[in-house]
Write an enzyme that holds these catalytic residues in place. Structure first.
Site, PDB file in Angstrom:
ATOM      1  N   ALA A 105     -52.968   6.069  29.239  1.00 22.86           N
ATOM      2  CA  ALA A 105     -52.556   6.858  30.412  1.00 22.86           C
ATOM      3  C   ALA A 105     -52.714   5.994  31.633  1.00 22.86           C
ATOM      4  O   ALA A 105     -51.733   6.187  32.503  1.00 22.86           O
ATOM      5  CB  ALA A 105     -53.436   8.055  30.586  1.00 22.86           C
TER       6      ALA A 105
ATOM      7  N   THR B 161     -57.199   1.820  32.895  1.00 23.48           N
ATOM      8  CA  THR B 161     -57.668   0.419  33.249  1.00 23.48           C
ATOM      9  C   THR B 161     -56.815  -0.066  34.119  1.00 23.48           C
ATOM     10  O   THR B 161     -57.253  -0.665  35.112  1.00 23.48           O
ATOM     11  CB  THR B 161     -57.384  -0.518  31.707  1.00 23.48           C
ATOM     12  OG1 THR B 161     -58.286   0.069  30.772  1.00 23.48           O
ATOM     13  CG2 THR B 161     -57.697  -1.937  32.012  1.00 23.48           C
TER      14      THR B 161
ATOM     15  N   SER C 117     -63.135   9.688  27.524  1.00 25.16           N
ATOM     16  CA  SER C 117     -64.069  10.894  27.789  1.00 25.16           C
ATOM     17  C   SER C 117     -63.422  12.075  27.768  1.00 25.16           C
ATOM     18  O   SER C 117     -63.441  13.053  28.440  1.00 25.16           O
ATOM     19  CB  SER C 117     -64.771  10.775  28.996  1.00 25.16           C
ATOM     20  OG  SER C 117     -63.994  10.332  30.037  1.00 25.16           O
TER      21      SER C 117
END
Ligand code: ADP
Length: 178
Positions: A16, A19, A86
């Protein structure tokens, strides 16, 4: 030193842009002289949470440990940039409540876009059944209901996404306005 600590937590599907955006934010913060630390899921899983897998329990433990370290740094005035898929809402909320100074960034791109990017070639492997419990394919991703910042990385450029995060930190007083 006057810096206020905060955890900036980037959540979203693989590919997505977590990073990429966190590195962009890091660069800007360093150029402003801030103390910054990065906790990137891919790297953390090679040391702090080495040996943990991708079951619900292991994913939650991964996030709990990242949250623990993040809390220590945050309360000592560091701006901590966490990028981790997460996928589970409950553990994200647990960590947020514990840390307090916490900004949740939803790095938001449709699965199709992430899969087409396939930055690390993992979607291909997951579709071929070579990787099990892959988020978005055969494991759930629970979207944040009220993210502090929502970066639509399919619609905006990387600098635009980075700017959104910095503006939010400024608006909340974690960062002096330039
Ligand atoms: P993640 O860390 O979420 O797995 P990556 O940052 O490794 O994702 O990869 C995201 C990919 O999407 C990169 O190739 C990046 O160049 C691209 N991209 C396109 N638009 C954006 C944007 N607005 N923000 C971040 N990444 C973007």
């Amino acid at each position: 030193m006057q810096q206020r600590g905060v955890t900036v937590w980037f959540t979203g599907l693989s590919g997505a842009g977590k990073t990429t955006i966190s590195r962009g934010v890091e660069k800007q913060l360093r150029s402003r002289g801030c103390l910054v630390e990065i906790l990137d899921g891919d790297i953390v899983r090679q040391n702090l949470t080495k040996g943990l897998g991708f079951s619900k329990e292991d994913r939650d433990e991964n996030i709990r440990r990242i949250g623990f370290v993040s809390h220590l740094l945050t309360r000592n005035g560091v701006i901590v940039l966490v990028s981790a898929i997460s996928p589970y809402r409950e553990i994200r909320e647990e960590v947020r409540n514990r840390i307090g100074d916490f900004v949740q960034v939803f790095v938001n791109a449709p699965l199709k876009v992430c899969e087409d990017r396939d930055v690390k070639g993992l979607y291909k492997k997951a579709r071929a059944g070579e990787i099990k419990n892959f988020t978005g394919i055969d494991d759930p991703y629970q979207e944040p209901e009220n993210p502090d910042v929502n970066c639509h990385t399919d619609l905006e450029s990387e600098p635009q996404s980075v700017a959104k995060v910095l503006e939010y930190l400024e608006a909340k007083g974690y960062l002096p306005k330039v």
